[in-house]
Design an enzyme around this catalytic site. Structure first.
Site, short mmCIF file in Angstrom:
data_model
loop_
_atom_site.label_atom_id
_atom_site.label_comp_id
_atom_site.label_asym_id
_atom_site.label_seq_id
_atom_site.Cartn_x
_atom_site.Cartn_y
_atom_site.Cartn_z
N LYS A 197 0.83 -1.21 0.00
CA LYS A 197 0.00 0.00 0.00
C LYS A 197 0.87 1.27 0.00
CE LYS A 197 -4.00 -2.22 2.18
NZ LYS A 197 -5.01 -2.10 3.29
N TYR A 232 -12.43 -1.82 -3.65
CA TYR A 232 -12.95 -1.94 -2.29
C TYR A 232 -14.47 -1.78 -2.23
CZ TYR A 232 -8.26 -2.04 -0.22
OH TYR A 232 -6.98 -2.40 0.16
N ASN A 274 -2.14 0.28 6.76
CA ASN A 274 -1.63 -1.00 7.27
C ASN A 274 -0.74 -1.76 6.28
OD1 ASN A 274 -3.64 -1.86 5.61
ND2 ASN A 274 -4.83 -2.89 7.17
N HIS A 321 -2.10 -5.38 1.44
CA HIS A 321 -3.39 -6.03 1.22
C HIS A 321 -3.15 -7.49 0.87
CE1 HIS A 321 -7.41 -6.86 -0.37
NE2 HIS A 321 -6.80 -7.48 -1.36
N GLU A 377 -9.26 -10.16 -7.93
CA GLU A 377 -8.32 -9.06 -7.68
C GLU A 377 -7.10 -9.15 -8.60
OE1 GLU A 377 -7.79 -9.24 -3.39
OE2 GLU A 377 -9.80 -8.43 -3.07
P1 IDP Z 1 -7.99 -6.67 5.55
O1 IDP Z 1 -7.18 -5.73 4.69
O2 IDP Z 1 -7.20 -7.20 6.71
O3 IDP Z 1 -8.66 -7.76 4.76
P2 IDP Z 1 -10.61 -5.41 5.70
O4 IDP Z 1 -11.54 -5.52 6.87
O5 IDP Z 1 -10.95 -6.15 4.45
O6 IDP Z 1 -9.14 -5.80 6.22
O7 IDP Z 1 -10.48 -3.86 5.38
C1 IDP Z 1 -9.87 -3.42 4.18
C2 IDP Z 1 -8.96 -2.26 4.49
O8 IDP Z 1 -9.74 -1.15 4.94
C3 IDP Z 1 -7.96 -2.50 5.62
O9 IDP Z 1 -6.82 -3.21 5.21
C4 IDP Z 1 -7.64 -1.07 6.03
O10 IDP Z 1 -6.72 -0.44 5.13
C5 IDP Z 1 -9.00 -0.41 5.90
N1 IDP Z 1 -9.73 -0.42 7.18
C6 IDP Z 1 -10.33 -1.50 7.75
N2 IDP Z 1 -10.91 -1.18 8.92
C7 IDP Z 1 -10.67 0.15 9.09
C8 IDP Z 1 -11.00 1.10 10.12
O11 IDP Z 1 -11.66 0.76 11.12
N3 IDP Z 1 -10.56 2.39 9.94
C9 IDP Z 1 -9.85 2.78 8.83
N4 IDP Z 1 -9.52 1.93 7.85
C10 IDP Z 1 -9.91 0.63 7.97
MG MG Z 2 -10.15 -7.68 3.31
#
Ligand code: IDP
Ligand code: MG
Length: 132
Positions: A3, A43, A106, A109, A120
């Site tokens: 990312k 997304y 984070n 992905h 994807e």
């Molecule tokens: P993942 O990437 O671990 O699969 P997902 O729940 O699919 O997690 O969420 C997709 C992305 O959305 C996350 O990797 C993160 O970048 C963002 N995200 C998820 N939850 C939050 C939040 O509570 N606040 C801000 N961004 C979030």
């Molecule tokens: Mg996810």
């Protein structure tokens, strides 16, 4: 995808080393930037979530590295390698624990199923960009 935060922080090299060191084979890879439209489509499943706008802004703010990885049990093993969505909850040694700042920014992905991995992968790459 690596990312925009991790790219900006100079972590492309260390992250790719973790990935290949864990036995994943890179069968497609590119350095690119998502448009708003790209990020909203990628997304789309999170469209109703309160963080959707923040997520799209973040994912479009700079370049990313997109890749398709191949391995036995790839989805589960890659999710284990990257760690929990929130780096504060990620296990020691995971990519998110090492390189991510918070639950939004984070670092990486990973697809959550073989079916979504195929979708994807096709989002980022044409057939002739994939070397399996
Ligand atoms: P993942 O990437 O671990 O699969 P997902 O729940 O699919 O997690 O969420 C997709 C992305 O959305 C996350 O990797 C993160 O970048 C963002 N995200 C998820 N939850 C939050 C939040 O509570 N606040 C801000 N961004 C979030
Ligand atoms: Mg996810």
């Amino acid at each position: 995808m690596i990312k925009p935060d991790a790219v900006d922080n100079g972590y492309i090299g260390p992250i790719l080393e973790k990935i290949t060191g864990a036995g994943f084979k890179i069968i497609a890879m590119k350095y690119t930037q998502l448009s708003r439209r790209d990020a909203e489509a990628f997304y789309a499943i999170h469209r109703q979530r309160p963080f959707f706008g923040e997520l799209v802004s973040f994912m479009t703010r700079g370049p990313i590295v997109a890749a398709i990885l191949e391995k036995e049990n790839a989805v589960e093993d890659f999710r284990a390698l990257i760690g929990a969505t929130n780096p504060a909850e990620a296990a020691e040694g995971t990519i998110r624990k090492l390189y991510a700042k918070d639950i939004g920014e984070n670092a990486i992905h990973g697809s959550d199923s073989d079916e979504n991995a195929a979708i994807e992968g096709a989002f980022h790459f044409s057939g002739r960009e994939i070397y399996s």
